[in-house]
Scaffold this active site. Structure first.
Site, mmCIF file in Angstrom:
data_model
loop_
_atom_site.group_PDB
_atom_site.id
_atom_site.type_symbol
_atom_site.label_atom_id
_atom_site.label_comp_id
_atom_site.label_asym_id
_atom_site.label_seq_id
_atom_site.Cartn_x
_atom_site.Cartn_y
_atom_site.Cartn_z
ATOM 1 N N ALA A 113 40.556 46.927 32.720
ATOM 2 C CA ALA A 113 40.599 47.832 31.567
ATOM 3 C C ALA A 113 39.478 48.872 31.656
ATOM 4 C CB ALA A 113 40.482 47.022 30.273
ATOM 5 N N GLY A 150 48.949 35.629 40.033
ATOM 6 C CA GLY A 150 50.398 35.864 40.083
ATOM 7 C C GLY A 150 50.757 37.309 40.305
ATOM 8 N N HIS A 187 43.343 29.898 28.739
ATOM 9 C CA HIS A 187 43.567 30.919 29.763
ATOM 10 C C HIS A 187 43.483 32.341 29.228
ATOM 11 C CE1 HIS A 187 45.263 32.497 33.478
ATOM 12 N NE2 HIS A 187 46.278 33.042 32.838
ATOM 13 N N SER A 210 33.740 45.783 33.316
ATOM 14 C CA SER A 210 34.147 46.308 34.624
ATOM 15 C C SER A 210 35.336 45.541 35.196
ATOM 16 C CB SER A 210 32.964 46.262 35.594
ATOM 17 O OG SER A 210 32.505 44.924 35.719
ATOM 18 N N GLU A 221 57.994 34.663 37.311
ATOM 19 C CA GLU A 221 57.191 33.665 36.590
ATOM 20 C C GLU A 221 57.905 33.287 35.294
ATOM 21 O OE1 GLU A 221 53.119 35.048 36.235
ATOM 22 O OE2 GLU A 221 53.041 35.516 38.357
ATOM 23 N N ARG A 256 55.230 30.009 28.729
ATOM 24 C CA ARG A 256 54.056 29.157 28.896
ATOM 25 C C ARG A 256 53.762 28.197 27.759
ATOM 26 N NH1 ARG A 256 49.737 33.078 31.596
ATOM 27 N NH2 ARG A 256 51.008 33.128 33.468
ATOM 28 N N THR A 298 39.697 39.733 35.637
ATOM 29 C CA THR A 298 40.587 40.484 36.527
ATOM 30 C C THR A 298 40.508 39.964 37.963
ATOM 31 O OG1 THR A 298 40.298 42.445 35.162
ATOM 32 C CG2 THR A 298 41.083 42.806 37.422
ATOM 33 N N LEU A 351 47.667 42.380 32.777
ATOM 34 C CA LEU A 351 47.113 43.428 33.641
ATOM 35 C C LEU A 351 47.825 44.743 33.322
ATOM 36 C CD1 LEU A 351 46.931 41.353 36.952
ATOM 37 C CD2 LEU A 351 44.977 42.125 35.604
HETATM 38 P P1 FAD Z 1 37.896 41.322 32.342
HETATM 39 O O1 FAD Z 1 38.560 41.543 33.622
HETATM 40 O O2 FAD Z 1 37.598 39.927 31.968
HETATM 41 O O3 FAD Z 1 36.533 42.150 32.336
HETATM 42 C C1 FAD Z 1 35.615 41.995 31.278
HETATM 43 C C2 FAD Z 1 34.339 42.692 31.661
HETATM 44 O O4 FAD Z 1 33.482 42.802 30.523
HETATM 45 C C3 FAD Z 1 33.530 41.981 32.724
HETATM 46 O O5 FAD Z 1 33.052 42.942 33.618
HETATM 47 C C4 FAD Z 1 32.374 41.379 31.935
HETATM 48 O O6 FAD Z 1 31.206 41.177 32.689
HETATM 49 C C5 FAD Z 1 32.166 42.452 30.889
HETATM 50 N N1 FAD Z 1 31.465 42.002 29.679
HETATM 51 C C6 FAD Z 1 31.868 41.067 28.802
HETATM 52 N N2 FAD Z 1 30.951 40.935 27.830
HETATM 53 C C7 FAD Z 1 29.957 41.806 28.093
HETATM 54 C C8 FAD Z 1 28.722 42.119 27.478
HETATM 55 N N3 FAD Z 1 28.291 41.492 26.367
HETATM 56 N N4 FAD Z 1 27.947 43.059 28.043
HETATM 57 C C9 FAD Z 1 28.330 43.699 29.183
HETATM 58 N N5 FAD Z 1 29.475 43.420 29.821
HETATM 59 C C10 FAD Z 1 30.283 42.495 29.282
HETATM 60 N N6 FAD Z 1 47.054 38.414 34.011
HETATM 61 C C11 FAD Z 1 48.145 38.979 34.601
HETATM 62 O O7 FAD Z 1 48.720 39.935 34.057
HETATM 63 N N7 FAD Z 1 48.575 38.515 35.809
HETATM 64 C C12 FAD Z 1 47.971 37.489 36.469
HETATM 65 O O8 FAD Z 1 48.374 37.115 37.549
HETATM 66 C C13 FAD Z 1 46.865 36.866 35.863
HETATM 67 N N8 FAD Z 1 46.245 35.806 36.451
HETATM 68 C C14 FAD Z 1 45.107 35.319 35.890
HETATM 69 C C15 FAD Z 1 44.416 34.299 36.548
HETATM 70 C C16 FAD Z 1 43.213 33.832 36.045
HETATM 71 C C17 FAD Z 1 42.482 32.735 36.759
HETATM 72 C C18 FAD Z 1 42.692 34.383 34.849
HETATM 73 C C19 FAD Z 1 41.400 33.898 34.292
HETATM 74 C C20 FAD Z 1 43.394 35.365 34.169
HETATM 75 C C21 FAD Z 1 44.594 35.843 34.679
HETATM 76 N N9 FAD Z 1 45.307 36.843 34.031
HETATM 77 C C22 FAD Z 1 46.411 37.393 34.624
HETATM 78 C C23 FAD Z 1 44.768 37.490 32.840
HETATM 79 C C24 FAD Z 1 44.080 38.800 33.262
HETATM 80 O O9 FAD Z 1 43.438 38.610 34.493
HETATM 81 C C25 FAD Z 1 43.064 39.271 32.249
HETATM 82 O O10 FAD Z 1 43.621 39.235 30.968
HETATM 83 C C26 FAD Z 1 42.627 40.684 32.556
HETATM 84 O O11 FAD Z 1 42.167 40.760 33.875
HETATM 85 C C27 FAD Z 1 41.545 41.112 31.593
HETATM 86 O O12 FAD Z 1 41.028 42.334 32.028
HETATM 87 P P2 FAD Z 1 39.905 43.036 31.170
HETATM 88 O O13 FAD Z 1 39.529 44.262 31.911
HETATM 89 O O14 FAD Z 1 40.365 43.161 29.772
HETATM 90 O O15 FAD Z 1 38.703 41.978 31.147
HETATM 91 C C1 SIN Z 2 49.435 33.002 37.058
HETATM 92 O O1 SIN Z 2 49.346 33.506 38.167
HETATM 93 O O2 SIN Z 2 50.059 31.973 36.826
HETATM 94 C C2 SIN Z 2 48.767 33.683 35.922
HETATM 95 C C3 SIN Z 2 49.581 34.809 35.468
HETATM 96 C C4 SIN Z 2 49.139 35.296 34.127
HETATM 97 O O3 SIN Z 2 48.217 34.764 33.514
HETATM 98 O O4 SIN Z 2 49.777 36.244 33.643
#
Ligand code: FAD
Ligand code: SIN
Length: 533
Positions: free
Chosen positions: A15, A50, A353, A12, A117, A292, A45, A394
């Site tokens: 993606a 940033g 990260h 959730s 960035e 980075r 997420t 993102l």
């Molecule tokens: P996630 O948002 O991690 O969601 C994964 C989901 O899967 C969660 O709901 C979790 O509970 C669920 N899940 C996992 N395993 C299971 C399971 N076994 N059973 C059921 N559910 C499960 N990227 C940028 O582009 N810009 C930014 O500014 C940025 N800043 C960031 C700052 C931080 C602190 C972090 C940690 C990351 C940052 N990133 C940034 C990276 C970016 O946030 C992530 O790569 C992106 O949000 C991943 O989205 P996702 O939907 O793939 O996964």
């Molecule tokens: C950050 O805000 O520095 C994180 C950005 C990212 O991971 O893309």
């Protein structure tokens, strides 16, 4: 209780949510189940700071520039076609997000306030103060809640994908038509394992940061999707490229590490060593705004030379109003631990990260297992190559969620009914006597990965890591076969698989490229290749 759906979405974050709402709107008669192992908003997420990169201001930016910046950061390993797809589709996908009600900061003249960035040649990052991810998650969840054909199962842990293996057939990496029919899911409130059958399965399970001792990732980031997909004999690639964010707040023993966004360096913050010297110019002409991998290695090197646990981030040259208006979360967090960013330096150190590799997908997020799609951090599209450009992840999730949705629009009605699926077999297992064994093994995985498979690697370190992970694997498989399942045990098992894949990739890559740096092969190889397992 077992479930049947047309589309099963696991995860959730950006993606899973963006894919789910598009499918629900397009197919009002189809049932979509969205499963998440924690509270629905908990995800990587939610913590994104940033922002999201995208070409918005065509007067000062262009698709060509964003493409070039992404390719340069990726150090020769990006798939050019993927980069073109993601960048050229960025504007439309971001506009959809805005139409959904996502707020991004604007300047006094009404135009978007675009941040900068590391590795970006232009200001192109849309953000909502320093809490962009939280704002996106809010808007997406609100949208999903309006759609009656989406059922959300919170606190349900997906244990394994169901394939022919569960029907009694032999499935190996060589099996040409491995097909998935759903997933076994542990309801963490009842401790029962249910089946969720589905025509299509979307893996949107996020990253792997918890494989390391220090990470910016929340506790959900245990690589579950990658590990279960690999167990199901799917193809995974480039797992050695783990991105360390250069500037996580240094606080001994605090996990996850709080991020100090790179956008602050975009506003002029300076990295200083223990002597107060600005050191980045020794390493790269782009200084604090180099990609980075370069900044994280520079900090690592300064820390090693000085025998220090952190360096300093000096924001004192940035106007106080800007600090407070643009970075309120960071400002408050620092103040809460006695650091006034207006006058004090912030102690920072690199932290695991982001996973650049993952489940190998094609241009429509299709994986090597039939009916399974993967989007977001758990997937490997070829966008990031050997090092992700800041704020591209993102964006990648949005673009590929849309592409998967487009593909499913074409194919959903052609997918045949699946065979009868057996119940989960828990015979021969009993309640574990000591949970301390799990906690201890988890600590060992994290320290092995941090000590031997971090920013700088070597053959010797990787051999050590491999031996330790092998032993942990044997012990954990024994527990898995003999005890009733818990999320902790499943996560440990998944992290061990992820650790194994990272070590394997790192050991096979006989070069230093992007995020993979090894003292035994300090140069780039002439041959540039993906490592697929
Ligand atoms: P996630 O948002 O991690 O969601 C994964 C989901 O899967 C969660 O709901 C979790 O509970 C669920 N899940 C996992 N395993 C299971 C399971 N076994 N059973 C059921 N559910 C499960 N990227 C940028 O582009 N810009 C930014 O500014 C940025 N800043 C960031 C700052 C931080 C602190 C972090 C940690 C990351 C940052 N990133 C940034 C990276 C970016 O946030 C992530 O790569 C992106 O949000 C991943 O989205 P996702 O939907 O793939 O996964
Ligand atoms: C950050 O805000 O520095 C994180 C950005 C990212 O991971 O893309």
């Amino acid at each position: 209780m077992n479930y049947t759906s047309d589309i099963l979405v696991i995860g959730s974050g950006i993606a899973g949510l963006s894919f789910a709402y598009k499918c629900a709107e397009a197919f009002p008669d189809k049932k979509i189940i969205l499963i998440t192992k924690s509270d629905e908003e908990e995800s990587n997420t939610k913590y994104a700071q940033g922002g999201i990169a995208g070409v918005i201001n065509f007067d000062n930016d262009s698709y060509e520039q964003h493409i070039q910046d992404t390719l340069i950061a990726g150090d020769g390993l990006c798939r050019k076609k993927t980069v073109e797809i993601v960048v050229r589709e960025s504007t439309e996908r971001i506009q959809e997000l805005i139409a959904l009600g996502t707020n991004f900061d604007r300047k006094a003249d009404g135009n978007y306030d675009l941040g900068k960035e590391g590795g970006h040649s232009s200001n192109r990052i849309l953000h909502y103060k320093d809490a962009t991810g939280k704002e996106m998650e809010r808007a997406l969840l609100e949208k999903v809640h309006t759609l009656k054909n989406i059922e959300i199962l919170n606190h349900c842990f997906v244990v394994d994908l169901i394939t022919q293996h569960h029907l009694g057939y032999m499935v190996t990496k060589a099996t040409p038509d491995v097909t998935c029919y759903g997933a076994y899911v542990l309801d963490t409130r009842t401790n029962k394992i249910q089946k969720v059958e589905s025509k299509v399965i979307m893996l949107a399970t996020g990253g792997v940061g918890q494989a390391y001792r220090t990470t910016t990732n929340p506790s959900i980031a245990t690589g579950d999707g990658i590990a279960m997909f690999y167990r199901a004999k799917g193809r995974v690639e480039n797992m050695e490229f783990i991105q360390f964010h250069p500037t996580a707040l240094f606080q001994q023993g605090v996990t996850p590490a709080f991020l100090i966004t790179e956008a602050i360096r975009g506003k002029g913050a300076i990295l200083r060593n223990r002597k107060g010297e600005a050191f980045m110019e020794k390493y790269d002409a782009r200084k604090e705004l180099a990609p980075r991998d370069i900044v994280a290695r520079a900090i690592d090197s300064e820390m090693k030379v000085g025998g220090d646990e952190h360096v300093w981030l000096d924001c004192t040259n940035i106007e106080a109003e800007i600090l407070q208006a643009h970075f309120p979360t960071i400002f408050e967090k620092c103040l809460g631990i006695g650091i006034d960013m207006r006058v004090d330096f912030i102690p920072v150190a690199p932290a695991a990260h982001y996973s650049c590799g993952g489940i190998k997908v094609d241009d429509f997020a299709r994986t090597s297992i039939q009916r399974v799609y993967a989007v977001g951090e758990c997937s490997s599209t070829g966008l990031h190559g050997a090092n992700r450009l800041a704020s591209n992840s993102l964006l990648e999730a949005l673009v590929y969620a849309h592409r998967a949705f487009e593909d499913i629009k074409r194919s959903l009605d052609t997918i045949p009914a699946h065979p009868a699926i057996p119940e989960w077999n828990a015979s021969g297992t009993s309640t574990p006597k000591e949970l301390i064994l799990l906690t201890q093994s988890l600590k060992e995985v994290k320290s092995t990965m941090s000590d031997y498979v971090g920013i700088v690697r070597s053959n010797e370190r990787l051999v050590r890591a491999n031996r330790r992970i092998d032993l942990l694997w044997e012990e954990t498989e024994d527990l898995y076969n003999n005890t009733t399942l818990s999320p902790q045990l499943c996560e440990l098992r998944n992290l061990i698989t992820v650790a194994y894949l990272i070590i394997k990739g790192a050991s096979f890559r006989k070069e230093s490229r992007g995020l993979h740096y090894t003292t035994d092969y300090p140069s780039k190889s002439e041959v540039c290749q993906d490592l697929v397992w």
